[in-house]
Scaffold this motif. Sequence first.
Motif, PDB file in Angstrom:
ATOM      1  N   UNK A 174       0.825  -1.215   0.000  1.00 37.22           N
ATOM      2  CA  UNK A 174       0.000   0.000   0.000  1.00 37.22           C
ATOM      3  C   UNK A 174       0.855   1.259   0.000  1.00 37.22           C
ATOM      4  N   UNK A 175       0.348   2.289  -0.660  1.00 36.55           N
ATOM      5  CA  UNK A 175       1.057   3.565  -0.754  1.00 36.55           C
ATOM      6  C   UNK A 175       0.405   4.555   0.212  1.00 36.55           C
ATOM      7  N   UNK A 176       1.004   4.683   1.398  1.00 35.59           N
ATOM      8  CA  UNK A 176       0.447   5.596   2.403  1.00 35.59           C
ATOM      9  C   UNK A 176       0.854   7.048   2.149  1.00 35.59           C
ATOM     10  N   UNK A 177       1.741   7.267   1.199  1.00 35.63           N
ATOM     11  CA  UNK A 177       2.235   8.620   0.980  1.00 35.63           C
ATOM     12  C   UNK A 177       1.152   9.559   0.455  1.00 35.63           C
ATOM     13  N   UNK A 178       0.084   9.006  -0.097  1.00 41.83           N
ATOM     14  CA  UNK A 178      -0.989   9.862  -0.629  1.00 41.83           C
ATOM     15  C   UNK A 178      -1.924  10.355   0.469  1.00 41.83           C
ATOM     16  N   UNK A 192      -8.559   6.340   9.963  1.00 45.34           N
ATOM     17  CA  UNK A 192      -7.745   6.555   8.776  1.00 45.34           C
ATOM     18  C   UNK A 192      -8.550   6.278   7.514  1.00 45.34           C
ATOM     19  N   UNK A 193      -9.360   5.212   7.546  1.00 47.04           N
ATOM     20  CA  UNK A 193     -10.173   4.871   6.384  1.00 47.04           C
ATOM     21  C   UNK A 193     -11.191   5.965   6.086  1.00 47.04           C
ATOM     22  N   UNK A 194     -11.801   6.507   7.138  1.00 50.92           N
ATOM     23  CA  UNK A 194     -12.789   7.569   6.929  1.00 50.92           C
ATOM     24  C   UNK A 194     -12.151   8.812   6.331  1.00 50.92           C
ATOM     25  N   UNK A 195     -11.000   9.197   6.840  1.00 51.91           N
ATOM     26  CA  UNK A 195     -10.328  10.388   6.336  1.00 51.91           C
ATOM     27  C   UNK A 195      -9.789  10.166   4.909  1.00 51.91           C
ATOM     28  N   UNK A 196      -9.352   8.952   4.630  1.00 54.26           N
ATOM     29  CA  UNK A 196      -8.895   8.637   3.277  1.00 54.26           C
ATOM     30  C   UNK A 196     -10.053   8.741   2.294  1.00 54.26           C
ATOM     31  N   UNK A 197     -11.267   8.313   2.720  1.00 57.85           N
ATOM     32  CA  UNK A 197     -12.430   8.412   1.847  1.00 57.85           C
ATOM     33  C   UNK A 197     -12.790   9.868   1.577  1.00 57.85           C
ATOM     34  N   UNK A 198     -12.707  10.710   2.606  1.00 59.18           N
ATOM     35  CA  UNK A 198     -12.994  12.136   2.410  1.00 59.18           C
ATOM     36  C   UNK A 198     -11.984  12.767   1.446  1.00 59.18           C
ATOM     37  N   UNK A 199     -10.733  12.386   1.606  1.00 63.15           N
ATOM     38  CA  UNK A 199      -9.693  12.915   0.703  1.00 63.15           C
ATOM     39  C   UNK A 199      -9.955  12.484  -0.737  1.00 63.15           C
ATOM     40  N   UNK A 230      -1.866  13.827 -12.203  1.00 61.53           N
ATOM     41  CA  UNK A 230      -1.495  13.692 -10.798  1.00 61.53           C
ATOM     42  C   UNK A 230      -2.712  13.380  -9.936  1.00 61.53           C
ATOM     43  N   UNK A 231      -3.848  14.014 -10.245  1.00 59.42           N
ATOM     44  CA  UNK A 231      -5.075  13.711  -9.501  1.00 59.42           C
ATOM     45  C   UNK A 231      -5.510  12.266  -9.732  1.00 59.42           C
ATOM     46  N   UNK A 232      -5.357  11.787 -10.959  1.00 57.02           N
ATOM     47  CA  UNK A 232      -5.689  10.382 -11.253  1.00 57.02           C
ATOM     48  C   UNK A 232      -4.803   9.437 -10.458  1.00 57.02           C
ATOM     49  N   UNK A 233      -3.515   9.756 -10.375  1.00 54.52           N
ATOM     50  CA  UNK A 233      -2.582   8.896  -9.635  1.00 54.52           C
ATOM     51  C   UNK A 233      -2.959   8.844  -8.160  1.00 54.52           C
ATOM     52  N   UNK A 234      -3.257  10.001  -7.581  1.00 49.07           N
ATOM     53  CA  UNK A 234      -3.621  10.042  -6.169  1.00 49.07           C
ATOM     54  C   UNK A 234      -4.933   9.302  -5.909  1.00 49.07           C
ATOM     55  N   UNK A 235      -5.891   9.468  -6.807  1.00 49.82           N
ATOM     56  CA  UNK A 235      -7.183   8.784  -6.633  1.00 49.82           C
ATOM     57  C   UNK A 235      -7.003   7.271  -6.659  1.00 49.82           C
ATOM     58  N   UNK A 236      -6.226   6.769  -7.636  1.00 49.34           N
ATOM     59  CA  UNK A 236      -6.034   5.334  -7.742  1.00 49.34           C
ATOM     60  C   UNK A 236      -5.311   4.781  -6.518  1.00 49.34           C
ATOM     61  N   UNK A 237      -4.327   5.514  -6.012  1.00 40.92           N
ATOM     62  CA  UNK A 237      -3.601   5.066  -4.822  1.00 40.92           C
ATOM     63  C   UNK A 237      -4.520   4.987  -3.615  1.00 40.92           C
ATOM     64  N   UNK A 241      -6.038   1.436  -1.414  1.00 40.85           N
ATOM     65  CA  UNK A 241      -6.014   1.217   0.028  1.00 40.85           C
ATOM     66  C   UNK A 241      -7.278   0.513   0.511  1.00 40.85           C
ATOM     67  N   UNK A 242      -8.354   0.601  -0.278  1.00 36.01           N
ATOM     68  CA  UNK A 242      -9.615  -0.048   0.078  1.00 36.01           C
ATOM     69  C   UNK A 242      -9.810  -1.374  -0.652  1.00 36.01           C
ATOM     70  N   UNK A 243      -9.642  -1.360  -1.975  1.00 41.57           N
ATOM     71  CA  UNK A 243      -9.972  -2.570  -2.753  1.00 41.57           C
ATOM     72  C   UNK A 243      -8.802  -3.533  -2.868  1.00 41.57           C
ATOM     73  N   UNK A 244      -7.605  -3.085  -2.515  1.00 45.52           N
ATOM     74  CA  UNK A 244      -6.429  -3.932  -2.670  1.00 45.52           C
ATOM     75  C   UNK A 244      -5.687  -3.620  -3.960  1.00 45.52           C
ATOM     76  N   UNK A 245      -4.589  -4.306  -4.160  1.00 52.34           N
ATOM     77  CA  UNK A 245      -3.739  -4.001  -5.307  1.00 52.34           C
ATOM     78  C   UNK A 245      -3.321  -5.298  -6.006  1.00 52.34           C
ATOM     79  N   UNK A 246      -3.334  -5.225  -7.322  1.00 57.16           N
ATOM     80  CA  UNK A 246      -2.894  -6.359  -8.157  1.00 57.16           C
ATOM     81  C   UNK A 246      -1.775  -5.863  -9.065  1.00 57.16           C
ATOM     82  N   UNK A 247      -0.629  -6.505  -8.991  1.00 54.26           N
ATOM     83  CA  UNK A 247       0.495  -6.135  -9.838  1.00 54.26           C
ATOM     84  C   UNK A 247       0.913  -7.359 -10.649  1.00 54.26           C
ATOM     85  N   UNK A 248       1.487  -7.099 -11.826  1.00 57.74           N
ATOM     86  CA  UNK A 248       1.877  -8.168 -12.739  1.00 57.74           C
ATOM     87  C   UNK A 248       3.308  -7.963 -13.218  1.00 57.74           C
ATOM     88  N   UNK A 249       4.033  -9.036 -13.297  1.00 58.23           N
ATOM     89  CA  UNK A 249       5.361  -9.038 -13.885  1.00 58.23           C
ATOM     90  C   UNK A 249       5.292  -9.913 -15.135  1.00 58.23           C
TER      91      UNK A 249
END
Length: 374
Positions: A174-178, A192-199, A230-237, A241-249
Amino acid sequence: MVVFYLDLSIFVAPKTKPKMKMKRRIILAAIGLFAMLGTSMAQTSVTPVDSTGVKPNCVAYYLPKTAVKVKVTVALCHEKPGPFANYAQRFLGIDKVITTESTRWELREVALEASQLPDETKQYQISVNSRSTAQNITVSADGIIKGVNLKASQEQPAPKTYRKEDKTKPSADPDYSVLGEDALVAGSIPKMAEMAARQLYRIRESRADLLAGEGDHTPDGKALKQMLEELDRQEQALVDLFVGKRVEDVKVVTYTKAPDQEIDHEVICRFSTSEGLVGIDDMVGRPLYITIKRQTPAAAAQLQKKAPRACGLYYNMPVKANVEVTDGDEVNAKASISMAQFGTVNHLPATLFNGTATVVRFNGAGAVVSIDQP
């Protein structure tokens, strides 16, 4: 025009033995002269290269042998739940979230393409002769003939462009920097979850205002594009934090087959969801099979024909083949490919190059594409 006169009186029965010997010498000399004349007419000379190698004062070339490349694309997929997964429905109204961490391999794509290798059994040498243009050949880096008497502009391949590969591997952490400073010091996951949703909602409102041009200083052009990205990047990050993350190599592995005969259902590799691509003898994986069959069965008889022993320029007459890769149940890839080694070898007449700069182009399989005479 040169005219040769032959004294027919030599064929009259001789009266003495010395005269008979003299007449025999004259006959042998005449025969030798005509033999030399016939040899000089064979200005273009192309012969197979034998075990002794390329002869002096000769240029050599190979005819190609077709290789089938099987490109298998696989991806190592890593899924990790977000730290606010339990609050996705409450704050964002999202039901589908990653609940457990997992890692697995996925088979994405199988693609087929043809490439050419020098056929070691089909190497030929052209005698350099000032009265022939056949030696003006263009070959590839590995010696496969591409053409004869090609112009400089025709010889140069188109420049290739290379994209710098991104070596940075994605992370499922997870990317907490956002998160804003207030959310980071909230002290509890629910807060934290509530404040992240407001953000997250504030970011969406800011994007809507920018697109509507309702701000006091609305940027345009490149500046607007960068702000939206930049707004798109922050929104996705924040959503991650809620739905989880899937990465592929993603990886692409190429297997090459250059058979002299047809192939029927041969294992080329194996695939496992836990190990990825493994060797053909590793039973942990499910096999992928390759089949290469001539489209015309009658064409097999052509293999019995030998290339003519002539002084002309040798070239391939390839045969089309159907190529398939299957996993036993379904076809993963299929293509029609010209196989040089499944066909025969023929030759162009030597007279095409005797004092004439005939332009000949060959395709990748060594077949004649075009012949242009000046």
